[in-house]
Design an enzyme around this catalytic site. Structure first.
Site, PDB file in Angstrom:
ATOM      1  N   HIS A  26     -11.486  -4.677   8.981  1.00  0.00           N
ATOM      2  CA  HIS A  26     -11.938  -4.525   7.600  1.00  0.00           C
ATOM      3  C   HIS A  26     -13.292  -3.836   7.518  1.00  0.00           C
ATOM      4  O   HIS A  26     -14.007  -3.985   6.536  1.00  0.00           O
ATOM      5  CB  HIS A  26     -12.044  -5.900   6.910  1.00  0.00           C
ATOM      6  CG  HIS A  26     -10.712  -6.562   6.681  1.00  0.00           C
ATOM      7  ND1 HIS A  26      -9.942  -7.051   7.701  1.00  0.00           N
ATOM      8  CD2 HIS A  26     -10.033  -6.811   5.548  1.00  0.00           C
ATOM      9  CE1 HIS A  26      -8.838  -7.584   7.219  1.00  0.00           C
ATOM     10  NE2 HIS A  26      -8.864  -7.456   5.899  1.00  0.00           N
ATOM     11  N   GLU A  63       0.807  -1.218   0.000  1.00  0.00           N
ATOM     12  CA  GLU A  63       0.000   0.000   0.000  1.00  0.00           C
ATOM     13  C   GLU A  63       0.840   1.269   0.000  1.00  0.00           C
ATOM     14  O   GLU A  63       0.466   2.263  -0.617  1.00  0.00           O
ATOM     15  CB  GLU A  63      -0.953   0.032   1.205  1.00  0.00           C
ATOM     16  CG  GLU A  63      -2.103  -0.949   1.125  1.00  0.00           C
ATOM     17  CD  GLU A  63      -1.685  -2.366   1.484  1.00  0.00           C
ATOM     18  OE1 GLU A  63      -0.542  -2.508   1.992  1.00  0.00           O
ATOM     19  OE2 GLU A  63      -2.441  -3.306   1.251  1.00  0.00           O
TER      20      GLU A  63
END
Lengths: 443, 326, 327
Positions: free
Chosen positions: C129, C60
């Site tokens: 999440h 990321e």
């Protein structure tokens, strides 16, 4: 060391007091126990006494100021002692104590006490504040519907609607008026826009109390008044009075009067009145009912030979009954003239004693007032009296039809010791008959 | 000086320029150091005194269109990539004439149009940026290479590893140059690495890795040139480790307790400017006098830069909110 | 007009722009043949090829940085961050680089990139999440933050985000992907910084974002039965915020409930509530401002607990009623 004067906590729930007045000026001496100032709280006015002796050095607050409990409001001390220019702020401790009470009072949903002078301390939503500001409403006057008395928009709106019916008044004026049961609506406000201020209410209170406090006027019964009083007592409490009333159709009497009016006037210079006609009618009836034309003296009934009709005349401070003698012998014109003369002189207090004596029957005429029926008191030693009410157009049934006739009620009070109902009724019926058929009087 | 064959476009004039440039870099940072010591400049700064060769040498072999990303210790890179010392000094003075209008300061000097994608205050922060810039070059077929400078400390940042991997899988035209000055702030490479040479990490990503003497101007120029052309040809990234040393502390407030005077002295002997001068004189490109003259010129330029900066206006407070958004 | 899903609308916005503009490309994890974790990019690699639909390693930081670097040098990347929770790994590149480069460089350079990322709870994906972290991004000057609630809004706002020369964080709520609305086939742009009144009303304003817009609409239907008329304002963009629309609405109704899924503490609702309190709407408030937000707890796995952790329709109804009770 100057001693503090503070707003006393006069009840467990008192948070704030309103100063009404000081009794002393700065510089005046004060003794312990002397009333120093007056406050109002929780609807009670209380004079507060000084706890100290000395000179009143400083007063920090003015009448109408709302001051929290324990706030220093002035100082007493030696002349020249230094005291602060501004009132010292309330100490934490005293705040805490009243703070506790605040908790309690806040849970009391109904009581929303004002805590300070500032509008900002009142709980209100911004929308409510805005509307209040726009409409110049004092939020302190409104009871809030929200939690802890918070004022909402609808509360302000509601207030505005009811306020329209209510007069404008300062909060203090309102409080005092409420306590003293003064109707604000009745007062003229001296404040801006006719707003009722405290002083207006106080003035109103003073005015009404002035009335109550005026020494009562006392006047002894004397003179004519006493005489009338004594005679009324004597008659009312010795003779059992019964009063009969009868409505008399005055149509024909009126006709007759109208017809005779110019004639009598020409003859006597006086205007013929109904009283004169009634006198003549009564006189005629009496001559036919000698048992009514009597005196009762002690146990004796004395049948009188003449019909002397007394006519009650209201004079200053009393009542006089001049007498027209030998009515049965006199014509209407003569009766008219005599009656006028007697009543005139009665009012001028120029009657001779013999003109006040000797009546065998009395007529009391209240027909010039809107009086229909009454219970006249017998003029002793007579045994009956005729009360005459007003003549009024009324609807009556004649031959099964509703017509309008001028009716007059005659009330005959009689002494039931001497005469009974039936004969009395007959007499009254005769009077009625004569008045309804007045040409009979010629006979 | 090693035996290296320089790229053809590096002319003698260029070499002389480069020599002066190295002095420019050194004097700039020396001057900045002085000012900071006197408390005349705001904030902090990171000086590259002693590392002039890696900056000057690497960038010397780039084409105009090639780009660089720099670090917090980036004055040298900026000057080498064409930044003028007056505007740089003005930026450090916080003046509106500075490269960043006074809003960036020492660690953020950039000139995007000229291909300087900026000094970066985050250790390793510029590495992914370099990868992105290289991505553009590839996607748009612009044929430029990105020279990505970073220190030994950054080599332990996640961004380093992620970036090398990403560049390697996409064969991006980026050359990663690690200026290993032996210390990541106070952390010595001996303590912070389990390996001897950072360049060995290139293997982990399947790209070429090279260790060079960062204070050898020639070696720097040659190696970087090869790497740049390797990358430009589409063969992918290269990792170069240039061993060097910073003479000053990490930043203004560094007492340098983590290293010894002896070590510093050792490294000063390897002074890159001195060595380059010797090479140039040896090669007959420079004389002692010329060298001295150039040094003087460099010195003077820095003095002028200071005057320029001093005389420049401050940014108006009204400009505070400008340029937050495009 | 046809109805398509929010997910399809996002794909359409990207595809239509990519067909027009060579500089636009997308990168992210599993966005290639896999079609993206939620299927948003399905079919795109087939159309645009692997150069412009770049499947990346799980890096990321690097991919965010690559997006920034490429944006700085002329591209217009759209980065799909697989779960918005992973923004933590990309934070430096977004916060310290993307948001600040232009400013730090004195107005030189720009970073025209979009970070699209699914956020929110309700899929049982649990604590790491399921977050809503838009408040973090809204806090950083230099970033723009968008939260569309419908397919129609999503397509228009994404076009505007791509066209914007600044880094835009584009939050998509996972549970909204399957929702449908009428979406024009052609390209259209909804300006960033413009709120939408999703329902007009006069008794109380609900300011809601993302999925809470839908919950608020449901609540409004129920409240209507009790004679409470709710106005729903969807800011659509958090930064820059359309303060005017919100303030005008609150001025009109005098009551406001702010609701978002993100944790109430430190959530963007606090910003909205403060903006209202600081505005002229303050003088029109007839009830305290209310905020609804997630409880201060990581999102639990168990479905009932998961629901209980964030505002639901009954919570909204209750909050509105409390606000309206002194009407």
């Amino acid at each position: 060391m100057a001693k503090e004067i503070f707003m006393p906590k006069l009840s467990s729930t008192m948070e704030v007091g309103t100063l009404l007045q000081w009794f002393k000026e700065e510089g005046e001496s004060v003794d312990i126990g002397e009333p120093l100032f007056e406050i109002m709280t929780d609807k009670i006015n209380i004079e507060v006494e000084a706890y100290d002796r000395g000179i009143l050095l400083k007063k920090y607050f003015q009448p109408d100021d709302q001051i929290p409990v324990n706030q220093v409001i002035g100082y007493i001390g030696e002349p020249g002692e230094k005291v602060p220019d501004e009132p010292p702020a309330l100490s934490e401790e005293s705040n805490e104590q009243s703070g506790e009470k605040t908790e309690q009072s806040e849970t009391n949903e109904d009581a929303v006490e004002v805590k300070s002078n500032e509008n900002g301390k009142v709980r209100a939503t911004p929308a409510a504040r805005r509307l209040a500001k726009e409409t110049k409403v004092d939020l302190r006057n409104i009871v809030g519907s929200g939690p802890k008395g918070r004022i909402h928009l609808k509360d302000v709106k509601q207030y505005l609607e009811t306020e329209k019916a209510q007069p404008k008044a300062s909060p203090l004026a309102r409080k005092i008026a409420e306590h003293e049961n003064i109707d604000l609506k009745a007062l003229q406000g001296s404040g801006a826009g006719g707003k009722v201020m405290k002083q207006d209410v106080i003035n109103a209170i003073q005015a009404s109390s002035q009335k109550a406090q005026q020494p009562e006027v006392r006047k002894k019964l004397s003179g004519l008044r006493k005489v009338v009083a004594d005679r009324m007592v004597q008659s009312a409490f010795t003779a059992p009075h019964v009063t009969l009333a009868s409505d008399i159709d005055m149509t024909k009497a009126i006709e007759m009067r109208t017809a005779l009016l110019p004639v009598v006037e020409k003859q006597t210079g006086f205007r013929l009145t109904y009283t004169d006609i009634i006198i003549k009618a009564v006189g005629t009836a009496l001559s036919r009912f000698p048992e009514v034309n009597v005196h009762l003296e002690h146990d004796e009934i004395i049948y009188k030979n003449e019909v002397n009709v007394g006519v009650a005349v209201a004079v200053k401070d009393g009542l006089m009954v001049p007498v027209i003698k030998k009515v049965e012998q006199k014509g209407l014109a003569a009766i008219c003239a005599e009656a006028k003369d007697l009543s005139k002189r009665a009012r001028e207090q120029k009657l001779r004693p013999d003109e006040l004596k000797g009546s065998t029957f009395t007529i009391s005429n209240l027909g010039m007032y809107p009086i229909d029926v009454f219970t006249p008191i017998i003029n002793q030693p007579e045994i009956a009296i005729l009360g005459v009410g007003r003549t009024q157009e009324k609807t009556v049934v004649v031959n099964g039809e509703i017509v309008i006739r001028p009716m007059m009620t005659a009330s005959l009070s009689f002494d039931h010791r001497v005469i009974d109902g039936a004969p009395a009724a007959e007499f009254l019926a005769e009077v009625k008959r004569i008045l309804e058929n007045p040409y009979e009087m010629i006979l | 000086m090693s035996n290296h064959v320089l790229p053809a476009f590096i002319t003698d004039e260029r070499l002389v320029e480069l020599y002066k440039q190295m002095w420019l870099i050194r004097y700039f940072d020396e001057k900045v150091d002085q000012f900071f010591a006197k408390g005349m400049i705001h904030g902090t700064t990171h000086l590259c005194v002693g590392q002039e060769a890696t900056a000057a040498g690497s960038i010397a072999v780039l084409q105009e269109k090639d780009k660089i990303t720099s670090t917090h210790r980036g004055h040298g890179h900026c000057i080498a990539k064409g930044a003028t010392v007056d505007r740089m000094m003005a930026e450090l003075f916080g003046k509106v004439t500075g490269y960043c209008k006074g809003k960036g300061g020492s660690m953020h000097i950039a000139d995007v149009e000229k291909g300087n994608l900026g000094a970066n205050g985050i250790v390793g922060g510029g590495i992914p940026l370099a990868v992105g810039a290289a991505l553009t070059s590839k996607m748009k077929n612009e044929g430029y290479v990105v020279l990505c400078f970073f220190g030994d400390g950054a080599a332990n940042e996640g961004s380093f590893h992620e970036s090398l991997n990403l560049a390697s899988i996409w064969d991006l035209p980026v050359v990663f140059i690690c200026e290993n000055n032996q210390y990541g702030m106070s952390g010595s490479v001996k303590e912070m690495f389990n390996i001897e040479n950072i360049a060995d990490r290139a293997q982990a990503y399947g790209i070429p890795g090279k260790v060079i003497d960062g204070n050898d101007m020639l070696e720097v120029m040659n190696t970087v040139y090869e790497a740049v052309e390797h990358a430009r040809s589409g063969k992918g990234p290269v990792l170069i480790e240039a061993k060097t040393y910073r003479w000053k502390g990490h930043s203004k407030s560094d007492a340098k307790k983590y290293r010894t005077r002896e070590e510093e002295q050792e490294w000063r002997k390897k002074d890159p400017i001195k060595r380059f001068k010797e090479y140039l004189i040896d090669k007959g490109v420079l004389t002692e006098e010329k060298a001295e003259q150039l040094r003087e010129e460099a010195f003077q330029e820095i003095e002028d830069a200071v005057k320029f900066a001093e005389n420049s206006p401050e940014p108006s407070v009204d400009t505070l909110l400008e340029d937050v958004y495009a | 007009m046809r109805e398509i899903t929010y997910l399809e609308a996002v794909r359409e916005a990207m595809s239509q722009e990519m067909r027009k503009n060579e500089d636009v490309y997308i990168l992210g994890e599993d966005i290639g043949v896999y079609g993206g974790a939620f299927g948003v990019t399905r079919g795109m690699i087939e159309e645009f090829g692997p150069e412009r639909v770049r499947n990346t390693p799980i890096s990321e930081a690097a991919i965010a940085g690559a997006a920034v670097g490429s944006a700085l040098t002329g591209m217009r990347p759209i980065l799909e961050l697989q779960f918005s929770d992973f923004i933590t790994i990309a934070m430096d590149q977004l916060v310290n680089q993307a948001a600040k480069l232009r400013y730090m460089f004195g107005g030189k350079g720009k970073v025209p990139m979009v970070v699209r990322t699914p956020a929110g709870s309700g899929t049982g994906a649990a604590a790491q999440h399921s977050q809503s972290l838009e408040a973090w991004m809204a806090h950083i000057p230099g970033l723009k933050v968008v939260q569309p609630s419908t397919a129609y809004d999503a397509k228009g706002l994404l076009k505007a985000a791509i066209d914007d020369d600044n880094p835009v964080i584009f939050y998509e709520h996972k549970l909204l992907y399957k929702t449908k609305s009428h979406v024009p086939e052609e390209q259209y742009s909804i300006p960033l910084g413009k709120a939408d009144i999703k329902r007009e009303g006069k008794d109380v304003t609900i300011v809601a974002t993302a999925i809470m817009v839908h919950k608020a609409l449901e609540a409004a239907k129920e409240l209507e039965k009790e004679g409470i008329d709710v106005e729903i304002v969807d800011p659509r963009t958090l930064v820059p915020l359309d303060e005017e629309t919100i303030v005008e609405s609150v001025k009109k109704t005098g009551r406001v409930v702010v609701v978002h899924e993100a944790v109430k503490r430190g959530g963007y609702g606090g910003e909205i509530a403060s903006v209202i309190a600081e505005s002229e709407a303050f003088d029109y408030l007839d009830a305290p401002i209310k905020r609804l937000g997630g409880l201060p707890v990581p999102i639990p796995y168990n479905p009932n607990l998961e629901k209980a952790a964030v505002p639901q329709v009954p919570d909204i109804i209750k909050a509105v009623k409390e606000t309206v009770q002194f009407k």
